[in-house]
Design a protein around this motif. Structure first.
Motif, short mmCIF file in Angstrom:
data_model
loop_
_atom_site.label_atom_id
_atom_site.label_comp_id
_atom_site.label_asym_id
_atom_site.label_seq_id
_atom_site.Cartn_x
_atom_site.Cartn_y
_atom_site.Cartn_z
N ASP A 40 9.77 -17.66 27.28
CA ASP A 40 10.17 -17.84 25.86
C ASP A 40 10.66 -19.74 26.26
O ASP A 40 11.59 -20.04 26.24
CB ASP A 40 10.75 -16.90 25.24
CG ASP A 40 10.62 -17.72 23.61
OD1 ASP A 40 10.85 -18.82 23.15
OD2 ASP A 40 10.62 -16.25 23.03
N ASP A 41 10.06 -20.20 25.45
CA ASP A 41 10.79 -22.38 25.45
C ASP A 41 11.66 -22.10 24.33
O ASP A 41 12.60 -23.26 24.33
CB ASP A 41 9.47 -23.05 25.21
CG ASP A 41 8.93 -22.67 24.19
OD1 ASP A 41 9.38 -21.92 23.25
OD2 ASP A 41 8.58 -23.76 23.72
N ASP A 66 10.56 -20.57 30.37
CA ASP A 66 10.48 -21.56 29.51
C ASP A 66 8.89 -22.31 29.27
O ASP A 66 8.74 -22.93 27.95
CB ASP A 66 11.13 -22.17 29.68
CG ASP A 66 11.49 -23.51 30.91
OD1 ASP A 66 11.17 -23.56 31.48
OD2 ASP A 66 12.52 -24.30 30.26
N SER A 67 8.13 -22.14 30.05
CA SER A 67 6.86 -22.72 30.16
C SER A 67 5.39 -22.31 30.30
O SER A 67 5.84 -20.65 31.32
CB SER A 67 6.60 -24.06 30.46
OG SER A 67 7.18 -24.13 32.01
N ILE A 68 4.84 -22.38 30.32
CA ILE A 68 3.56 -21.62 31.39
C ILE A 68 3.91 -22.64 32.66
O ILE A 68 3.06 -20.98 33.50
CB ILE A 68 2.12 -22.32 30.33
CG1 ILE A 68 1.64 -21.70 29.47
CG2 ILE A 68 0.75 -22.09 31.56
CD1 ILE A 68 1.00 -22.36 28.88
N ARG A 69 4.09 -22.85 32.95
CA ARG A 69 4.04 -23.44 33.94
C ARG A 69 4.78 -22.70 34.98
O ARG A 69 4.27 -22.46 36.11
CB ARG A 69 4.41 -25.64 34.57
CG ARG A 69 4.60 -25.70 35.82
CD ARG A 69 5.03 -27.33 35.66
NE ARG A 69 5.01 -27.43 37.17
CZ ARG A 69 6.48 -27.37 38.03
NH1 ARG A 69 6.72 -27.57 37.22
NH2 ARG A 69 6.65 -28.67 39.18
N GLU A 70 6.12 -22.88 35.15
CA GLU A 70 7.56 -21.80 34.89
C GLU A 70 6.37 -20.45 34.90
O GLU A 70 7.36 -19.27 36.02
CB GLU A 70 8.23 -22.39 34.02
CG GLU A 70 8.73 -24.03 34.96
CD GLU A 70 9.10 -24.07 36.07
OE1 GLU A 70 10.08 -23.08 36.84
OE2 GLU A 70 8.81 -25.26 36.42
N LEU A 89 3.37 -21.89 23.41
CA LEU A 89 5.03 -22.81 24.31
C LEU A 89 5.18 -24.38 24.42
O LEU A 89 3.72 -24.42 24.04
CB LEU A 89 4.42 -21.95 26.17
CG LEU A 89 4.41 -20.08 25.65
CD1 LEU A 89 4.47 -19.88 27.45
CD2 LEU A 89 6.34 -20.27 26.65
N SER A 90 5.65 -24.82 25.16
CA SER A 90 5.66 -26.12 25.38
C SER A 90 4.61 -27.57 25.93
O SER A 90 4.11 -27.57 25.78
CB SER A 90 6.76 -26.62 26.23
OG SER A 90 7.32 -25.97 27.12
N ASP A 91 4.16 -26.07 26.64
CA ASP A 91 2.96 -26.96 27.42
C ASP A 91 1.40 -25.97 27.98
O ASP A 91 0.08 -25.54 27.66
CB ASP A 91 2.91 -27.03 28.92
CG ASP A 91 3.20 -25.64 29.88
OD1 ASP A 91 3.65 -24.28 29.02
OD2 ASP A 91 3.56 -25.37 31.00
#
Length: 257
Positions: A40-41, A66-70, A89-91
């Motif tokens: 969750d971001d 906090d992101s798709i990448r992470e 999410l942010s990305d």
């Protein structure tokens, strides 16, 4: 300055909530807690959820992102029993992580935590295999209990959202009856050749449809809960589904059970 409890985060002198008794046959014993990944971001929301999960000895928070990448890194590094993921999410959209989590670990459970409550997002999440959908602004809901519900064969959905979906289903049923008062519904979709279940798999799926968890099914059939889960995984593969709810729905509408 008051010292905080290392695991619960509660300050000294503050009464920590007494955990409810947990039957031995349910998943989530203190010696084998449910493994959770949280993505969750929103840092505040993530911290609130994390504190609640950490305060329950039946749950082990394996990692946060906090992101798709992470989130992808978490999925690559950790085995999990439950993935809790925000949709926005942010990305990108959390739907990507739901799909990847299903490919990575098909028998894991997924709970969406989101501020988005329109029917299209909710239904899309369930179509992808989520077994829970919790709204961030809802009250009287427990994130820890949601985790324990889904990992033991149940579903977790914010009550207000569940009521709205039930209202939608009732409306659809009423409209269908008005369009076809004789009740001549179209024939259900026939399962593919590989959807033929063994007698044991059909028996287990009937127990699942009645709400029994794996340990209870094993007790009744004289087999271990691990064997039950192996059968359930085979059922998922044959029916091309990702959750118990999807398996039961498919089997009922195709006459498999």
């Amino acid at each position: 300055m008051a010292m905080a409890d290392r695991r619960s985060g509660y300050a000294a002198g503050v009464c920590v909530p007494t955990p409810m008794p947990w039957p031995d046959f349910l998943t989530g014993q203190e010696t084998a807690p449910v493994r959770v990944l949280l993505i969750d971001d929103d840092e505040f929301v993530r911290r609130v959820i994390a504190q609640e999960l950490l305060s329950d000895m039946r749950i082990q928070l394996e990692g946060q992102a906090d992101s798709i990448r992470e989130g992808r890194k978490l999925l690559a590094r950790h085995e999990f029993d439950v993935l809790m993921v925000d949709l926005r999410l942010s990305d990108g959209m959390g739907f990507e992580l739901i799909s990847e989590a299903r490919n990575h670990q098909s028998n894991g459970e997924i709970i969406v935590i989101s501020a988005l409550e329109d029917d299209s997002h909710v239904l899309r999440a369930f179509e992808l295999g989520a077994t829970g959908y919790l709204l961030k602004n809802a009250w009287l809901q427990s994130f820890a209990e949601a985790v324990l519900h889904v990992v033991n064969g149940g579903a977790a959905i914010t009550p207000r959202l569940a009521r709205r979906l039930l209202h939608r289903l009732n409306n659809n049923h009423r409209h269908a009856h008005q369009d076809d008062p004789a009740g001549n519904a179209p024939p259900p979709r026939q399962p593919g050749r590989d959807a033929t279940l063994t007698p044991r798999e059909s028996e287990i799926l009937r127990f699942v449809a009645c709400g029994y968890v794996s340990a209870e099914i094993g007790e009744r059939l004289g087999i271990t809960w691990q064997t039950v889960n192996v059968h359930i995984k085979s059922i998922y593969k044959k029916l091309h589904v990702h959750s118990r709810a999807q398996a039961v729905n498919f089997a009922v509408h195709t006459g498999l059970i």
